[in-house]
Each structure stands twice: as structure tokens, then as C-alpha cells.
Design an enzyme around this catalytic site. Structure first.
Site, PDB file in Angstrom:
ATOM      1  N   ARG A   1       0.809  -1.230   0.000  1.00  0.00           N
ATOM      2  CA  ARG A   1       0.000   0.000   0.000  1.00  0.00           C
ATOM      3  C   ARG A   1       0.839   1.276   0.000  1.00  0.00           C
ATOM      4  O   ARG A   1       0.445   2.279   0.583  1.00  0.00           O
ATOM      5  CB  ARG A   1      -0.965   0.035   1.187  1.00  0.00           C
ATOM      6  CG  ARG A   1      -2.085  -0.979   1.109  1.00  0.00           C
ATOM      7  CD  ARG A   1      -3.134  -0.549   0.092  1.00  0.00           C
ATOM      8  NE  ARG A   1      -4.186  -1.528  -0.018  1.00  0.00           N
ATOM      9  CZ  ARG A   1      -5.310  -1.493   0.686  1.00  0.00           C
ATOM     10  NH1 ARG A   1      -5.539  -0.523   1.524  1.00  0.00           N
ATOM     11  NH2 ARG A   1      -6.215  -2.426   0.508  1.00  0.00           N
TER      12      ARG A   1
ATOM     13  N   ARG B   1      -3.188   6.728  -0.020  1.00  0.00           N
ATOM     14  CA  ARG B   1      -3.597   7.952   0.667  1.00  0.00           C
ATOM     15  C   ARG B   1      -2.554   8.597   1.549  1.00  0.00           C
ATOM     16  O   ARG B   1      -2.730   9.733   1.964  1.00  0.00           O
ATOM     17  CB  ARG B   1      -4.877   7.679   1.464  1.00  0.00           C
ATOM     18  CG  ARG B   1      -6.074   7.572   0.543  1.00  0.00           C
ATOM     19  CD  ARG B   1      -7.293   7.080   1.276  1.00  0.00           C
ATOM     20  NE  ARG B   1      -7.093   5.702   1.712  1.00  0.00           N
ATOM     21  CZ  ARG B   1      -8.016   4.974   2.328  1.00  0.00           C
ATOM     22  NH1 ARG B   1      -9.182   5.505   2.597  1.00  0.00           N
ATOM     23  NH2 ARG B   1      -7.773   3.731   2.672  1.00  0.00           N
TER      24      ARG B   1
ATOM     25  N   ARG C   1      -5.934  11.544  -7.667  1.00  0.00           N
ATOM     26  CA  ARG C   1      -7.206  10.820  -7.567  1.00  0.00           C
ATOM     27  C   ARG C   1      -8.429  11.731  -7.499  1.00  0.00           C
ATOM     28  O   ARG C   1      -9.558  11.257  -7.679  1.00  0.00           O
ATOM     29  CB  ARG C   1      -7.192   9.948  -6.301  1.00  0.00           C
ATOM     30  CG  ARG C   1      -6.733   8.511  -6.463  1.00  0.00           C
ATOM     31  CD  ARG C   1      -7.727   7.635  -7.188  1.00  0.00           C
ATOM     32  NE  ARG C   1      -9.105   7.799  -6.722  1.00  0.00           N
ATOM     33  CZ  ARG C   1      -9.597   7.275  -5.604  1.00  0.00           C
ATOM     34  NH1 ARG C   1      -8.851   6.523  -4.843  1.00  0.00           N
ATOM     35  NH2 ARG C   1     -10.848   7.490  -5.255  1.00  0.00           N
TER      36      ARG C   1
ATOM     37  N   ASP D   1      -6.527  -3.089  -7.757  1.00  0.00           N
ATOM     38  CA  ASP D   1      -7.177  -3.636  -6.558  1.00  0.00           C
ATOM     39  C   ASP D   1      -7.539  -5.088  -6.822  1.00  0.00           C
ATOM     40  O   ASP D   1      -7.706  -5.496  -7.976  1.00  0.00           O
ATOM     41  CB  ASP D   1      -8.428  -2.837  -6.187  1.00  0.00           C
ATOM     42  CG  ASP D   1      -8.887  -3.204  -4.770  1.00  0.00           C
ATOM     43  OD1 ASP D   1      -8.324  -2.662  -3.806  1.00  0.00           O
ATOM     44  OD2 ASP D   1      -9.757  -4.077  -4.629  1.00  0.00           O
TER      45      ASP D   1
ATOM     46  N   TYR E   1     -15.183 -11.335   0.480  1.00  0.00           N
ATOM     47  CA  TYR E   1     -15.989 -10.193   0.025  1.00  0.00           C
ATOM     48  C   TYR E   1     -17.195 -10.646  -0.790  1.00  0.00           C
ATOM     49  O   TYR E   1     -18.292 -10.104  -0.670  1.00  0.00           O
ATOM     50  CB  TYR E   1     -15.142  -9.237  -0.817  1.00  0.00           C
ATOM     51  CG  TYR E   1     -14.045  -8.572  -0.020  1.00  0.00           C
ATOM     52  CD1 TYR E   1     -14.334  -7.559   0.892  1.00  0.00           C
ATOM     53  CD2 TYR E   1     -12.718  -8.960  -0.159  1.00  0.00           C
ATOM     54  CE1 TYR E   1     -13.331  -6.951   1.641  1.00  0.00           C
ATOM     55  CE2 TYR E   1     -11.711  -8.361   0.582  1.00  0.00           C
ATOM     56  CZ  TYR E   1     -12.025  -7.361   1.476  1.00  0.00           C
ATOM     57  OH  TYR E   1     -11.032  -6.765   2.224  1.00  0.00           O
TER      58      TYR E   1
HETATM   59  O1  CP3 Z   1       0.334   0.267  -3.095  1.00  0.00           O
HETATM   60  C1  CP3 Z   1      -0.164  -0.875  -3.235  1.00  0.00           C
HETATM   61  O2  CP3 Z   1      -0.002  -1.770  -2.377  1.00  0.00           O
HETATM   62  C2  CP3 Z   1      -0.883  -1.220  -4.527  1.00  0.00           C
HETATM   63  C3  CP3 Z   1      -2.250  -1.065  -4.584  1.00  0.00           C
HETATM   64  C4  CP3 Z   1      -3.246  -1.950  -3.838  1.00  0.00           C
HETATM   65  C5  CP3 Z   1      -4.540  -1.460  -3.530  1.00  0.00           C
HETATM   66  N1  CP3 Z   1      -5.268  -2.489  -3.030  1.00  0.00           N
HETATM   67  C6  CP3 Z   1      -5.010  -0.098  -3.762  1.00  0.00           C
HETATM   68  C7  CP3 Z   1      -6.116   0.412  -2.943  1.00  0.00           C
HETATM   69  C8  CP3 Z   1      -3.191  -3.278  -3.445  1.00  0.00           C
HETATM   70  C9  CP3 Z   1      -2.040  -4.246  -3.507  1.00  0.00           C
HETATM   71  C10 CP3 Z   1      -4.491  -3.607  -2.950  1.00  0.00           C
HETATM   72  C11 CP3 Z   1      -4.870  -4.962  -2.511  1.00  0.00           C
HETATM   73  C12 CP3 Z   1      -6.079  -5.144  -1.715  1.00  0.00           C
HETATM   74  N2  CP3 Z   1      -7.307  -4.573  -1.880  1.00  0.00           N
HETATM   75  C13 CP3 Z   1      -6.165  -6.086  -0.651  1.00  0.00           C
HETATM   76  C14 CP3 Z   1      -5.035  -6.978  -0.197  1.00  0.00           C
HETATM   77  C15 CP3 Z   1      -4.068  -6.241   0.624  1.00  0.00           C
HETATM   78  C16 CP3 Z   1      -4.507  -5.873   2.005  1.00  0.00           C
HETATM   79  O3  CP3 Z   1      -4.518  -4.676   2.309  1.00  0.00           O
HETATM   80  O4  CP3 Z   1      -4.825  -6.777   2.786  1.00  0.00           O
HETATM   81  C17 CP3 Z   1      -7.467  -6.016  -0.150  1.00  0.00           C
HETATM   82  C18 CP3 Z   1      -8.005  -6.822   1.014  1.00  0.00           C
HETATM   83  C19 CP3 Z   1      -8.182  -5.069  -0.937  1.00  0.00           C
HETATM   84  C20 CP3 Z   1      -9.609  -4.666  -0.821  1.00  0.00           C
HETATM   85  C21 CP3 Z   1      -9.696  -3.239  -0.489  1.00  0.00           C
HETATM   86  N3  CP3 Z   1      -9.546  -2.213  -1.413  1.00  0.00           N
HETATM   87  C22 CP3 Z   1      -9.813  -2.639   0.799  1.00  0.00           C
HETATM   88  C23 CP3 Z   1      -9.997  -3.402   2.098  1.00  0.00           C
HETATM   89  C24 CP3 Z   1      -9.752  -1.244   0.623  1.00  0.00           C
HETATM   90  C25 CP3 Z   1      -9.719  -0.178   1.696  1.00  0.00           C
HETATM   91  C26 CP3 Z   1     -10.977   0.573   1.859  1.00  0.00           C
HETATM   92  C27 CP3 Z   1     -10.695   1.939   2.471  1.00  0.00           C
HETATM   93  O5  CP3 Z   1     -11.066   2.925   1.825  1.00  0.00           O
HETATM   94  O6  CP3 Z   1     -10.096   2.007   3.557  1.00  0.00           O
HETATM   95  C28 CP3 Z   1      -9.592  -1.016  -0.759  1.00  0.00           C
HETATM   96  C29 CP3 Z   1      -9.451   0.299  -1.412  1.00  0.00           C
HETATM   97  C30 CP3 Z   1      -8.084   0.614  -1.907  1.00  0.00           C
HETATM   98  N4  CP3 Z   1      -7.274  -0.232  -2.611  1.00  0.00           N
HETATM   99  C31 CP3 Z   1      -7.425   1.861  -1.767  1.00  0.00           C
HETATM  100  C32 CP3 Z   1      -6.200   1.746  -2.418  1.00  0.00           C
HETATM  101  C33 CP3 Z   1      -5.146   2.799  -2.613  1.00  0.00           C
HETATM  102  C34 CP3 Z   1      -7.997   3.083  -1.070  1.00  0.00           C
HETATM  103  C35 CP3 Z   1      -8.942   3.763  -2.010  1.00  0.00           C
HETATM  104  C36 CP3 Z   1      -8.879   5.232  -1.975  1.00  0.00           C
HETATM  105  O7  CP3 Z   1      -7.799   5.834  -2.060  1.00  0.00           O
HETATM  106  O8  CP3 Z   1      -9.980   5.820  -1.915  1.00  0.00           O
END
Ligand code: CP3
Length: 348
Positions: A29, A33, A42, A78, A157
Site C-alpha cells: 500500500r 492515501r 485521484r 485492486d 468479500y
Molecule cells: O500500493 C499498493 O499496495 C498497490 C495497490 C493496492 C490497492 N489495493 C489499492 C487500494 C493493493 C495491492 C491492494 C490490494 C487489496 N485490496 C487487498 C489486499 C491487501 C490488504 O490490504 O490486505 C485487499 C483486502 C483489498 C480490498 C480493499 N480495497 C480494501 C480493504 C480497501 C480499503 C478501503 C478503504 O477505503 O479504507 C480497498 C481500497 C483501496 N485499494 C485503496 C487503495 C489505494 C484506497 C482507495 C482510496 O484511495 O480511496
């Protein structure tokens, strides 16, 4: 060989179990943010729309490399992207996470979801391939890691339709209707495997399979109800000769099983010290991890000591890629991440 692929980089060498004079480091990650430039890029664009706009996805992927000097980029996408591309109604709700319009709670739901229409082909994967190709062209000598969600974490999910605390819905379905469970996780494995394959074919140097929620399973249930689907997903990149990292949280009891589905490297969360993880794996598997993300908020001397401890314990393993034990918290001071990178690079 795809132009720009970084076969001999310190990161890929470490994933292959070979130490170089640079200790590689990146952060799960890292694109997101915690970076003001991410929030600017974004602004006004939905999460999945940003993932599927190749120029924007490439720009966001590059931001942490430029800022922190990390040894790998991870493609900005994602784990639910392959489902959106296959025609499944899914959104990422801000502050919530993935939300599926039609949860897969029953056999009939699973049949509807896994129908022949909801599959992937090269045309549907084009935004991913193009985003990766643009990123790799701009990265130069830095490696790109592709990634995907593992079938269990995806099912966590898909079954509930949204994030859940202990993934009870998914664990229930595997026991109440094992056939529906197998149909759901096989379909998810094929989509997520195709997503991984597209990233490698477009130039990713390694891949990471995230089974973030596998820690909610017993070893017996993991082996019986989950491992076959994870192996099926990874089989789609077996012939491509890129290292595979497998990561989950709370998985201290699953490390061997997670390696045995076909992983080259095990990502360890912050709960299991790396020397212990190395022993559990028989001393033969390169490791990635595992600084507790909470420490990023600690005073520098506390954080510095913790980074050094991770590096010392990591020396027990055949090779080590430094990372966090889960993702960067959104309110992390980005300068702290840069300082951690510099510290790791000074240690080797
Ligand atoms: O920098 C990186 O690691 C690459 C990008 C990445 C994202 N999601 C971007 C993202 C990666 C590798 C993921 C994987 C992902 N997505 C996982 C596995 C990793 C982990 O954290 O356990 C999971 C479970 C998800 C599902 C998911 N997507 C969640 C739980 C969330 C968070 C929700 C929130 O807003 O807190 C997301 C959204 C997400 N994926 C964001 C990002 C940058 C945030 C979205 C935003 O900026 O509005």
C-alpha cells in the site's frame, strides 16, 4: 524477454533466494492515501475508474518510487479489478472497501455469478495490460510487482458482499455447501489468475498473491477448502518464470501450507518474527516483511530499533525483502517511509 523487465535486480535476486549488496525494501500500500500527490491525482475519480485508466494507474504506481526510492513498484490496482472487468457489479466505497451488488450467499447466487458471461479475455484485460506496459516503460531499472487477491480473500468479500470482521459467511459456505464453495473459488481463481498473467505478460517482474484474510482459517480448512483454489490461480503464471510471493495476515500457522500451493517467497505479517517464520519453513524459503505498520507513528529511535531488529532476524532466511507486516496506514507521514528506506539501504 519483455523490454524493461528487471530480471537481475536486487529485488528479484532476493525473491530467488540470492543476497546482493543491497537489501531491497518496498511497502505494501505504498501507492495511496499517505501521499499528497496521490490525493491530488485521484481527486474527482472513483477508485476503480482510476485503476482502469492506464495513464493514471501508471502515474500513481510511480509516485512512491520517485518519492521514497523503494526497490519495487507495486501496480496500482485492486483485488476486485478482475471482477469489474468480467462484468460483475462491484464498487470500492471510500472508507469501506469492496461492495458487491449481488452477494454469493446461496448455490443459485453462485451459479448466476459464475455464468459463462462473467469471464475474462485479453480484450477485457486490456486496461490492465496497458497500465502495466506504461509503468514498466517508465520505471527503468526498478522492478514492478504485479498482484492479485487469493480466492479465499476474494470469497470473503463475494459471499458477504462487503468487508466483514471474521469472514463468517465464507467459512459457513465452505462447510454448508462445499460444491457451491468449490464452484465459487474455482471461478475466482480463474479470474484472479488471468489478472496475474496479464500483468506478467505486460512486463511485471514478480507477483504477489494477497490472501489477507486466510488467517481466519484453521490449517485443516485451509488445506482442504482453500489451498486447491490458490494453487489453481498460481498455476496460471507457473510457465512464466517470475517469482511468486504469497502473503496473508494472522497466518503464522499456515506458512508452510501457503508455500506449498506454489509460492517462492512467503510474506510474513508483523505477528510472527522472521527468524521464527524461517524455522517454520525449514530455512529454505526467502522471506518478505515484517515491520508492524503501527511503528511508523513511533518516535524515530523506537522505529529505528524495530527496523534493525527486523533486518537482523531476516538474516536467518536465505534472502529477505524488507516490507511492512501489512499495508501503510493512510495517515502515515511519508517522510518517515523515506527515512526507513534510507535506513534499510544503509544496513545491507
Ligand atoms: O500500493 C499498493 O499496495 C498497490 C495497490 C493496492 C490497492 N489495493 C489499492 C487500494 C493493493 C495491492 C491492494 C490490494 C487489496 N485490496 C487487498 C489486499 C491487501 C490488504 O490490504 O490486505 C485487499 C483486502 C483489498 C480490498 C480493499 N480495497 C480494501 C480493504 C480497501 C480499503 C478501503 C478503504 O477505503 O479504507 C480497498 C481500497 C483501496 N485499494 C485503496 C487503495 C489505494 C484506497 C482507495 C482510496 O484511495 O480511496
Amino acid at each position: 524477454m519483455i523490454d524493461g523487465r528487471t530480471a537481475g535486480s536486487p529485488l528479484v535476486e532476493a525473491f530467488r533466494g540470492r543476497r546482493t549488496n543491497l537489501l531491497p525494501v518496498w511497502f505494501m500500500r505504498q501507492a495511496g492515501r499517505s501521499l499528497p500527490e496521490y490525493r491530488t491525482a485521484r481527486a474527482g475519480t472513483g477508485m476503480l475508474e482510476a485503476c482502469l485508466t492506464p495513464a493514471l494507474a501508471a502515474e500513481i504506481t510511480l509516485q512512491p518510487v520517485r518519492r521514497h526510492g523503494v526497490d519495487a513498484a507495486i501496480f496500482f490496482s485492486d483485488i476486485v479489478v478482475p471482477f469489474r472487468l468480467a462484468g460483475v457489479d462491484v464498487e470500492i466505497a471510500s472508507g469501506v472497501g469492496p461492495v458487491f451488488a449481488e452477494p454469493a450467499r446461496t448455490r443459485a447466487d453462485v451459479d448466476r455469478l459464475t455464468s459463462s458471461a462473467k469471464q475474462l479475455d485479453d480484450a477485457r484485460l486490456a486496461p490492465v495490460s496497458e497500465g502495466v506496459a506504461r509503468t514498466v516503460a517508465a520505471l527503468g531499472r526498478t522492478s514492478l510487482i504485479g498482484f492479485a487477491g487469493a480466492p479465499f480473500t476474494l470469497a470473503a468479500y463475494l459471499v458477504e458482499g462487503r468487508p466483514s470482521r471474521d469472514h463468517l459467511g465464507a467459512r459457513r459456505l465452505m462447510h454448508t455447501d462445499p460444491e457451491a464453495w468449490t464452484a465459487l473459488t474455482s471461478w475466482a481463481a480463474d479470474l484472479t489468475g488471468a489478472f496475474l498473467r496479464a500483468q506478467v505478460l505486460a512486463g511485471a517482474s514478480a507477483v504477489q498473491l494477497f490472501d489477507s484474510w486466510a488467517g481466519s482459517l484453521s490449517l485443516a480448512d485451509y488445506e482442504r477448502h482453500v489451498a486447491p483454489a490458490s494453487a489453481r490461480a498460481l498455476a496460471q503464471v507457473r510457465d512464466l518464470d517470475v517469482p511468486v510471493v504469497h502473503f496473508g495476515t494472522g497466518t503464522g500457522h499456515l506458512l508452510r501450507a501457503m508455500r506449498d500451493v506454489g509460492a517462492d517467497v512467503i510474506g510474513v505479517d508483523y505477528r510472527t518474527p522472521l527468524d521464527e517464520a524461517n524455522r517454520a519453513l525449514g530455512g529454505a524459503t526467502p522471506l518478505q516483511g515484517n515491520l508492524d505498520p503501527a511503528l511508523l507513528a513511533a518516535p524515530w529511535p523506537v522505529l529505528e530499533a524495530a527496523v534493525k531488529d527486523v533486518v537482523v532476524r531476516g538474516r536467518e532466511a536465505p534472502a529477505h525483502v524488507v516490507n511492512l507486516g501489512h499495508g501503510v496506514p493512510p495517515d502515515t507521514d511519508p517522510d518517515v517511509l523515506t527515512r526507513v528506506v534510507d535506513l534499510v539501504h544503509s544496513l545491507a
